[in-house]
Structure formats: structure tokens, C-alpha cells
Scaffold this motif. Structure first.
Motif, PDB file in Angstrom:
ATOM      1  N   ILE A 198     -17.915  49.419  14.651  1.00 51.37           N
ATOM      2  CA  ILE A 198     -19.020  49.260  15.598  1.00 51.37           C
ATOM      3  C   ILE A 198     -19.639  47.880  15.459  1.00 51.37           C
ATOM      4  CG2 ILE A 198     -21.380  50.045  16.102  1.00 51.37           C
ATOM      5  CD1 ILE A 198     -20.336  52.904  15.357  1.00 51.37           C
ATOM      6  N   ASN A 199     -19.867  47.441  14.221  1.00 51.85           N
ATOM      7  CA  ASN A 199     -20.430  46.107  13.995  1.00 51.85           C
ATOM      8  C   ASN A 199     -19.499  45.017  14.500  1.00 51.85           C
ATOM      9  OD1 ASN A 199     -22.983  46.619  12.815  1.00 51.85           O
ATOM     10  ND2 ASN A 199     -21.977  47.176  10.909  1.00 51.85           N
ATOM     11  N   SER A 200     -18.220  45.168  14.258  1.00 54.56           N
ATOM     12  CA  SER A 200     -17.234  44.188  14.714  1.00 54.56           C
ATOM     13  C   SER A 200     -17.181  44.134  16.244  1.00 54.56           C
ATOM     14  CB  SER A 200     -15.861  44.535  14.147  1.00 54.56           C
ATOM     15  OG  SER A 200     -14.900  43.636  14.609  1.00 54.56           O
ATOM     16  N   ALA A 201     -17.186  45.306  16.882  1.00 52.50           N
ATOM     17  CA  ALA A 201     -17.160  45.367  18.348  1.00 52.50           C
ATOM     18  C   ALA A 201     -18.404  44.715  18.931  1.00 52.50           C
ATOM     19  CB  ALA A 201     -17.055  46.817  18.808  1.00 52.50           C
ATOM     20  N   TYR A 202     -19.539  44.975  18.333  1.00 57.72           N
ATOM     21  CA  TYR A 202     -20.803  44.386  18.804  1.00 57.72           C
ATOM     22  C   TYR A 202     -20.756  42.862  18.713  1.00 57.72           C
ATOM     23  CZ  TYR A 202     -25.741  43.127  18.949  1.00 57.72           C
ATOM     24  OH  TYR A 202     -26.942  42.544  19.264  1.00 57.72           O
ATOM     25  N   GLU A 203     -20.328  42.346  17.576  1.00 60.18           N
ATOM     26  CA  GLU A 203     -20.253  40.892  17.400  1.00 60.18           C
ATOM     27  C   GLU A 203     -19.274  40.256  18.391  1.00 60.18           C
ATOM     28  OE1 GLU A 203     -22.156  38.880  15.535  1.00 60.18           O
ATOM     29  OE2 GLU A 203     -23.300  40.657  14.972  1.00 60.18           O
ATOM     30  N   THR A 204     -18.138  40.896  18.596  1.00 59.51           N
ATOM     31  CA  THR A 204     -17.127  40.382  19.527  1.00 59.51           C
ATOM     32  C   THR A 204     -17.681  40.310  20.944  1.00 59.51           C
ATOM     33  OG1 THR A 204     -15.336  41.275  18.192  1.00 59.51           O
ATOM     34  CG2 THR A 204     -14.826  40.793  20.489  1.00 59.51           C
ATOM     35  N   LEU A 205     -18.304  41.381  21.395  1.00 54.57           N
ATOM     36  CA  LEU A 205     -18.824  41.409  22.761  1.00 54.57           C
ATOM     37  C   LEU A 205     -20.045  40.518  22.927  1.00 54.57           C
ATOM     38  CD1 LEU A 205     -18.301  45.175  23.637  1.00 54.57           C
ATOM     39  CD2 LEU A 205     -16.924  43.212  24.330  1.00 54.57           C
ATOM     40  N   LYS A 227     -20.475  37.668  21.386  1.00 50.25           N
ATOM     41  CA  LYS A 227     -19.914  36.320  21.535  1.00 50.25           C
ATOM     42  C   LYS A 227     -19.352  36.106  22.931  1.00 50.25           C
ATOM     43  CE  LYS A 227     -18.766  35.744  16.662  1.00 50.25           C
ATOM     44  NZ  LYS A 227     -17.687  35.691  15.666  1.00 50.25           N
ATOM     45  N   LEU A 228     -18.739  37.139  23.490  1.00 47.16           N
ATOM     46  CA  LEU A 228     -18.204  37.052  24.849  1.00 47.16           C
ATOM     47  C   LEU A 228     -19.312  36.822  25.868  1.00 47.16           C
ATOM     48  CD1 LEU A 228     -15.745  37.253  26.725  1.00 47.16           C
ATOM     49  CD2 LEU A 228     -16.098  39.728  26.762  1.00 47.16           C
ATOM     50  N   ILE A 229     -20.438  37.488  25.692  1.00 49.77           N
ATOM     51  CA  ILE A 229     -21.582  37.282  26.591  1.00 49.77           C
ATOM     52  C   ILE A 229     -22.066  35.837  26.510  1.00 49.77           C
ATOM     53  CG2 ILE A 229     -24.022  37.848  26.957  1.00 49.77           C
ATOM     54  CD1 ILE A 229     -23.330  40.745  26.249  1.00 49.77           C
ATOM     55  N   VAL A 230     -22.174  35.307  25.302  1.00 53.46           N
ATOM     56  CA  VAL A 230     -22.632  33.931  25.117  1.00 53.46           C
ATOM     57  C   VAL A 230     -21.653  32.948  25.748  1.00 53.46           C
ATOM     58  CG1 VAL A 230     -23.090  32.132  23.400  1.00 53.46           C
ATOM     59  CG2 VAL A 230     -23.979  34.443  23.062  1.00 53.46           C
ATOM     60  N   LYS A 231     -20.360  33.139  25.518  1.00 48.57           N
ATOM     61  CA  LYS A 231     -19.352  32.242  26.100  1.00 48.57           C
ATOM     62  C   LYS A 231     -19.391  32.292  27.620  1.00 48.57           C
ATOM     63  CE  LYS A 231     -16.076  32.314  22.280  1.00 48.57           C
ATOM     64  NZ  LYS A 231     -14.733  32.726  21.834  1.00 48.57           N
ATOM     65  N   THR A 232     -19.552  33.479  28.181  1.00 43.60           N
ATOM     66  CA  THR A 232     -19.622  33.632  29.633  1.00 43.60           C
ATOM     67  C   THR A 232     -20.834  32.892  30.180  1.00 43.60           C
ATOM     68  OG1 THR A 232     -18.555  35.788  29.470  1.00 43.60           O
ATOM     69  CG2 THR A 232     -19.734  35.319  31.506  1.00 43.60           C
ATOM     70  N   TYR A 233     -21.961  32.990  29.504  1.00 43.73           N
ATOM     71  CA  TYR A 233     -23.170  32.298  29.929  1.00 43.73           C
ATOM     72  C   TYR A 233     -22.969  30.779  29.890  1.00 43.73           C
ATOM     73  CZ  TYR A 233     -27.918  30.519  29.992  1.00 43.73           C
ATOM     74  OH  TYR A 233     -29.050  29.816  30.298  1.00 43.73           O
ATOM     75  N   ILE A 234     -22.358  30.293  28.822  1.00 44.39           N
ATOM     76  CA  ILE A 234     -22.117  28.848  28.692  1.00 44.39           C
ATOM     77  C   ILE A 234     -21.225  28.349  29.817  1.00 44.39           C
ATOM     78  CG2 ILE A 234     -20.984  27.097  27.261  1.00 44.39           C
ATOM     79  CD1 ILE A 234     -22.048  28.674  24.806  1.00 44.39           C
ATOM     80  N   VAL A 235     -20.173  29.072  30.127  1.00 45.26           N
ATOM     81  CA  VAL A 235     -19.266  28.688  31.216  1.00 45.26           C
ATOM     82  C   VAL A 235     -20.017  28.682  32.539  1.00 45.26           C
ATOM     83  CG1 VAL A 235     -17.248  29.420  32.549  1.00 45.26           C
ATOM     84  CG2 VAL A 235     -17.160  29.418  30.058  1.00 45.26           C
ATOM     85  N   LYS A 236     -20.828  29.690  32.766  1.00 42.91           N
ATOM     86  CA  LYS A 236     -21.602  29.782  34.009  1.00 42.91           C
ATOM     87  C   LYS A 236     -22.538  28.591  34.154  1.00 42.91           C
ATOM     88  CE  LYS A 236     -24.912  32.670  36.435  1.00 42.91           C
ATOM     89  NZ  LYS A 236     -25.826  33.784  36.346  1.00 42.91           N
ATOM     90  N   VAL A 237     -23.233  28.232  33.083  1.00 46.01           N
ATOM     91  CA  VAL A 237     -24.153  27.090  33.109  1.00 46.01           C
ATOM     92  C   VAL A 237     -23.385  25.799  33.374  1.00 46.01           C
ATOM     93  CG1 VAL A 237     -25.705  25.688  31.693  1.00 46.01           C
ATOM     94  CG2 VAL A 237     -25.929  28.166  31.698  1.00 46.01           C
ATOM     95  N   ASN A 238     -22.245  25.619  32.731  1.00 45.23           N
ATOM     96  CA  ASN A 238     -21.428  24.422  32.939  1.00 45.23           C
ATOM     97  C   ASN A 238     -20.935  24.321  34.378  1.00 45.23           C
ATOM     98  OD1 ASN A 238     -21.768  23.482  30.342  1.00 45.23           O
ATOM     99  ND2 ASN A 238     -19.900  24.426  29.580  1.00 45.23           N
ATOM    100  N   ILE A 239     -20.529  25.428  34.951  1.00 47.97           N
ATOM    101  CA  ILE A 239     -20.061  25.416  36.348  1.00 47.97           C
ATOM    102  C   ILE A 239     -21.216  25.078  37.285  1.00 47.97           C
ATOM    103  CG2 ILE A 239     -19.228  26.891  38.230  1.00 47.97           C
ATOM    104  CD1 ILE A 239     -17.449  28.287  36.127  1.00 47.97           C
TER     105      ILE A 239
END
Length: 71
Positions: free
Chosen positions: A44-51, A53-65
Motif C-alpha cells: 500500500i505504501n509503495s503504491a501510494y508513493e508510485t501514484l 509521483k505520477l501525479i506530480v510528473k503529470t502536473y509538471i508536464v501540464k505546466v510545461n505545456i
């Protein structure tokens, strides 16, 4: 089993991720005498950390675009 399955979510956003994490970690916490499961708690902890990070990466890409479009 993937991160979505482990946390029991189908839609990824900060609110649903945090809610699912809190619910699942409370159930499977090793200190919980009735339903505690250390292996599942680690997953559960691993899944939470993975997802998270995915939210943060998605936000960064959105801001860059958006910067590229505006800039």
C-alpha cells in the motif's frame, strides 16, 4: 496487482489517492490486531508513493505545456 488495484481506485487525483491510502493503511497497519498485514501494508505504501509521483510528473508536464503555449 497494480497500484490502482492495491489501493482500490479507478480515478487518479490527489483527493481519491489520499482517501484510499488512509483507508487501506488503517485496515492493514501491522499494529491492527484483527486485520493487520505487514506485507500488504508495504504494498500500500509503495503504491501510494508510485501514484503520488505520477501525479506530480503529470502536473509538471501540464505546466510545461501551458508555458510553451503561452510563451
Amino acid at each position: 496487482m497494480n497500484s490502482f488495484d492495491i489501493l482500490g481506485i479507478t480515478k487518479l487525483n490527489s483527493k481519491t489517492l489520499k482517501k484510499a491510502y488512509k483507508e487501506k493503511s488503517k485496515i492493514y497497519h501491522p499494529d491492527n490486531k484483527k486485520t493487520g498485514d505487514e506485507d500488504m501494508f508495504i504494498k500500500i505504501n509503495s503504491a501510494y508513493e508510485t501514484l503520488k509521483k505520477l501525479i506530480v510528473k503529470t502536473y509538471i508536464v501540464k505546466v510545461n505545456i501551458e508555458d510553451m503555449i503561452d510563451g
